[in-house]
Design an enzyme around this catalytic site. Structure first.
Site, mmCIF file in Angstrom:
data_model
loop_
_atom_site.group_PDB
_atom_site.id
_atom_site.type_symbol
_atom_site.label_atom_id
_atom_site.label_comp_id
_atom_site.label_asym_id
_atom_site.label_seq_id
_atom_site.Cartn_x
_atom_site.Cartn_y
_atom_site.Cartn_z
ATOM 1 N N GLY A 195 7.338 -9.724 -0.174
ATOM 2 C CA GLY A 195 8.231 -10.763 0.047
ATOM 3 C C GLY A 195 8.741 -11.024 -1.160
ATOM 4 N N CYS A 219 0.137 -7.887 -14.358
ATOM 5 C CA CYS A 219 -1.467 -7.192 -13.944
ATOM 6 C C CYS A 219 -2.073 -7.297 -14.731
ATOM 7 C CB CYS A 219 -1.423 -6.420 -12.948
ATOM 8 S SG CYS A 219 -0.261 -7.143 -12.028
#
Ligand SMILES: *Cc1c(COP(=O)(O)O)cnc(C)c1O
Length: 404
Positions: free
Chosen positions: A200, A327
């Site tokens: 999303g 990340c």
């Protein structure tokens, strides 16, 4: 200060229409969709409407869509769920060296547990050679997992061709399409994909929701057990507000994808051309064929400077970009994607990703083109790597080194 957000591959702002449709699910429509009473029914209907919208975007049947918490969950589910369900059939998985950690680290985990994994290499532009894929297939191969497009370079992989190879060899095919949906057409039928993951927050929906397409008849061990939600594919009470938001974002993505591509690509091309013409000694990380790259992505290395220091200096002008993937930033290791492309180490350290979004304006790009070349030049002049061997005469660093 004007804030310029060029880190849309890390996450995107929630679309206003998504937020609007989302609030009622925190302010009245509070039921659990698994409950039979009115409060459950009204939200169950909303979940099913969202499922229809996700299905339309990727061209599958709503019954093949399973709601999950994020892209990482989907990748874990696809790979671990397949590895377990098909362990009698074989123990070999083929993936690429440039996948998201949610694929790579799951594969490494499986290797510790008796599975064999082939990591397909990429060339210096980050592209795959499908001959490598054909050669890697063995009778033990149970899964091919190749991302639709890479989050760092923006390279789009030949998913339809890989789908053909997978089908011909009767091997299950998973694709992490987190970066692709909404940006380019993603059609699971055309591509022969069996498992496809979307998230999303990469497409204007809230963080903490995603979906996985599971082709009808695909046997999978669930990652989460304990409830009958999602036809026993995924236990846990639905994140109703998030799911409704994801549905809305998918509806908008389907309606606006062509327009998004045209607009964002022209801004990205302007940024790319502008930087290349103004800044010497840079390297494009990714394919130079812009048709084979996501329309919003640009990854460049600026020789002699650290990506991190460029980011901090751009940040002072309100410009948000990224070095490596979000990340891995914070670690000193250069990104595994740059490593797989054999980008020379100092250039890999200076790799900087600009990822545009729906909200990016022409003024944003003009501002970056005004600020960036001077910033790069200033940082280079402070860099020992830049000065040594060039301006040895009068260079502070060279003088210092000579004195030592
Ligand atoms: C962001 C991203 C993911 C992870 O999605 P989350 O929803 O943040 O867990 C997986 N794959 C790719 C290619 C991504 O860009």
């Amino acid at each position: 200060m004007n804030r310029i957000y060029l880190d849309n591959n890390a996450t995107t702002p929630v679309l206003p229409e998504v937020l609007e449709g989302w609030l009622p699910y925190y302010q009245g429509k509070i039921g659990n969709p698994s409950s039979v009473h009115w409060a459950g029914r009204e939200v169950a209907n909303a979940v099913e409407e969202a499922r229809d919208k996700v299905a339309k975007l990727i061209n599958c049947s709503p019954a093949e869509v399973v709601f999950i918490s994020c892209g990482s969950e989907g990748d874990n589910m696809a790979i671990k769920g397949t590895a377990d369900a098909l362990k009698e059939k074989g123990n070999h998985i083929i993936t690429t060296a440039v996948e998201h950690p949610a694929v790579l680290e799951v594969c490494q985990y499986l290797q510790k547990n008796g599975y064999d994994v082939t990591y397909l290499p990429v060339d210096k532009d980050g592209q795959l050679d499908l001959a490598d894929l054909e050669k890697a297939i063995t009778p033990q191969t149970i899964l091919i997992s190749v991302m639709w497009a890479n989050n760092e370079t923006g390279n789009i992989f030949p998913i339809a061709e890989i789908g053909k190879i997978a089908k011909k060899n009767k091997i299950r095919f998973h694709s992490d399409a987190v970066q692709s949906v909404g940006k380019i057409p993603v059609d699971v039928q055309e591509a022969n994909v069996d498992l496809l993951v979307i998230s999303g927050h990469k497409i204007g929906a809230p963080k903490g929701v995603g979906a996985i397409y599971i082709r009808r008849g695909t046997r999978m061990t669930p990652l989460l057990q304990g409830g009958h939600q999602e036809r026993n594919r995924r236990a846990g009470t639905h994140n109703v507000a998030g799911i409704v938001g994801l549905g809305k974002a998918c509806e908008i993505a389907a309606a606006e994808q062509k327009e998004y591509y045209r607009r964002v690509r022209s801004l990205r091309d302007k940024l790319e051309d502008g930087i290349i013409s103004q800044v010497p000694e840079i390297k494009l990380n990714g394919t130079p064929d812009r048709d084979q790259r996501l329309p919003n992505s640009l990854n460049l290395s600026f020789a002699y400077i650290e990506g991190e220091s460029l980011l901090l200096n751009l940040d002072m002008f309100g410009i948000a970009a990224s070095s490596g993937s979000a990340c891995t930033s914070g670690s000193l290791e250069p990104s595994h994607v740059m490593g797989a492309m054999c980008v020379e180490v100092t250039l890999a350290h200076s790799s900087t990703r600009f990822s545009l979004g729906r909200e990016t304006t022409e003024e944003d790009i003009d501002k970056v083109l005004e600020v960036l070349p001077a910033t790069v030049q200033r940082l280079r002049e402070m860099s020992p790597l830049y000065n040594c061997g060039r301006t040895a005469e009068g260079c502070q660093t060279c003088e210092t080194i000579r004195r030592i």
